[in-house]
Design an enzyme around this catalytic site. Sequence first.
Site, PDB file in Angstrom:
ATOM      1  CG  ASN A 138      -1.639   1.295   1.354  1.00 28.69           C
ATOM      2  OD1 ASN A 138      -1.678   2.117   0.516  1.00 28.69           O
ATOM      3  ND2 ASN A 138      -2.623   1.468   2.505  1.00 28.69           N
ATOM      4  CB  THR A 167      -3.332  -1.579  -2.913  1.00 28.89           C
ATOM      5  OG1 THR A 167      -2.294  -0.690  -1.866  1.00 28.89           O
ATOM      6  CG2 THR A 167      -3.218  -2.681  -2.584  1.00 28.89           C
ATOM      7  CB  SER A 218      -0.674  -2.630   4.133  1.00 30.98           C
ATOM      8  OG  SER A 218      -0.909  -3.829   4.840  1.00 30.98           O
ATOM      9  CG  ASP A 257      -3.604  -4.314  11.704  1.00 31.28           C
ATOM     10  OD1 ASP A 257      -2.886  -5.067  11.579  1.00 31.28           O
ATOM     11  OD2 ASP A 257      -3.763  -3.401  12.788  1.00 31.28           O
ATOM     12  N   GLY A 304       2.326  -0.079   8.192  1.00 34.30           N
ATOM     13  CA  GLY A 304       1.200   0.782   8.333  1.00 34.30           C
ATOM     14  C   GLY A 304       1.297   1.730   9.685  1.00 34.30           C
ATOM     15  NE  ARG A 306      -6.086   9.984   9.878  1.00 34.40           N
ATOM     16  CZ  ARG A 306      -5.296   8.839   9.948  1.00 34.40           C
ATOM     17  NH1 ARG A 306      -4.270   8.786  10.466  1.00 34.40           N
ATOM     18  NH2 ARG A 306      -6.108   7.763  10.016  1.00 34.40           N
ATOM     19  CG  ASP A 335     -11.004  -6.725  11.248  1.00 37.77           C
ATOM     20  OD1 ASP A 335     -11.156  -7.262  12.212  1.00 37.77           O
ATOM     21  OD2 ASP A 335     -10.848  -7.603  10.123  1.00 37.77           O
TER      22      ASP A 335
END
Length: 510
Positions: free
Chosen positions: A150, A182, A207, A209, A240, A304, A475
């Site tokens: 990713n 991806t 990546s 999860d 990730g 964030r 998830d």
Amino acid sequence: MTSESGSEGDPFKDPSVADVQAPQLGDIPVGATLPVGRSASLTLGTDSLIVLDEDFGESKSAANCCGLLPNKNKTTRSIPFYNILWAELSESEITIRYARTVSKETVRVAYINYTMEKTDRAFVDAWIERLLDRAYGASQRQKRMKLLVNPFGGQGSAQKLYVRDIEPILAAARCEIDVERTKYSGHAVEIARDLDTDAFDVIACCSGDGVPHEVFNGLAKKKDAARALTKLAVVNLPCGSGNAMSWNLNGTGSPSLAALAVVKGLRTPLDLISITQGDRRTLSFLSQAVGIVAESDLGTENLRWLGSVRFTYGFLVRLLGKTVYPADIAVKLEVDDKVAIRNAYKAESERPPPTHDSRPIPSPTDGLPALKYGTATDPLPADWQLVPHDNLGNFYAGNMAYMSPDANFFSAALPSDGCMDLVRIAGDIPRKAAVQSLLAVESGAFYSMPLVHYAKVSAYRIVPKNQAHGYVSIDGERIPFEPFQAEVHRGLGTVLSRTGHMYEAEGPRL
Ligand SMILES: Nc1ncnc2c1ncn2[C@@H]1O[C@H](COP(=O)(O)OP(=O)(O)OP(=O)(O)O)[C@@H](O)[C@H]1O
């Protein structure tokens, strides 16, 4: 793309090898020594390869020895079998590739290489076979991997981590790698759905999860879903921001250590959970949350900029505000006693690791298993009872132990016990107790806290009430704030782990 399988065009493989009648493996016992060069030898120790090289201090020529840390005082070193990636003989040169520890968090590919003066090919071949046997044990060698990167994972660093930390290890272990980046959210679902089940052994996700979640769901869409989920192991190479899957199964958040763990990983059955909501059915492999955990994660996107503190901040604000998330909950209870749960965990951890994955391979016509309990819109199964939880603070169901590196939230979780671990905590408990419970997650005392209700369940339904909007996390992905039902499929999925049956986590403490 790196493609290294098979002997055709293989620069390392000597075509004459196949013609030689090698001695039996039993002819090469522990302690077997292979003389290499004038004053060097390689010995199979108990847990490691012992390299004795008397010239090493003086002669550091590339032809003689590469990749070992130069150390003039020592001529003997050992390389743990776990770190051995590959060994081969070509013409008269023997090369052994291994993962050298360069820091607590990093391994890099190194190799030793000797030109052998006299080569008893058959003996050397058998010796190498024995070395690889010790290095891999029951783990499949040269795994065929579909590898997804990713490019936006981990704030854009996944591609760099793949090239620097992961690919060299997989290539040195002579795994066959087919890389694909991806391109958009949901792309991994399509890639997994369209994958040839027989062409690969592993789908590796560079990546967080989110991509493994998509991969499980893509495999679930295949006509041969049950077969694909059994044959193909899904793994996370941590690149990730949330890499819980790697912490649980590889025991690390380091991409290079995780790559080594995957190279050496054992096939491990994993329970998967069907989540039904309306007429939708998705698979969950990690967790489901309603209430404080879901909201602290998914409801703090505006923060964030706070980085990883965002979750803790969101959690504390709600904890101190004594926020409640009323819901009616019905469960298919399996074990509701912390001592019994702890004892079952202990018994599993003391069981000798399985020597192989004993599940039968489902037929190509086997799709996803049927739902035993219907969906969230069906009448409630007769033996379930919807119990009002008007003061619910936290509803958190886990299929793995760690939810983040410091949070062994579901310390009794096992990969394929056919159960989810369900934690429920009231939202109106005293503030001090609430903060203590948060701190207890990191210290490992969470499980034993009386205010933590911990049960093993095989299915449940949750119907949120008296709230106009809210958060449901599957998830770590947001789904609509509506009633949903969950049902475990024991050992439906496959992952790789170090033991073949346990997570890399400390069990529950009472
Ligand atoms: N090329 C892409 N563009 C946009 N989104 C993508 C792309 N590839 C994958 N995704 C999405 O990114 C999401 C997050 O993926 P991933 O598992 O890598 O990381 P994460 O730890 O969950 O999040 P983060 O992106 O913060 O690292 C996935 O759910 C997936 O749908």
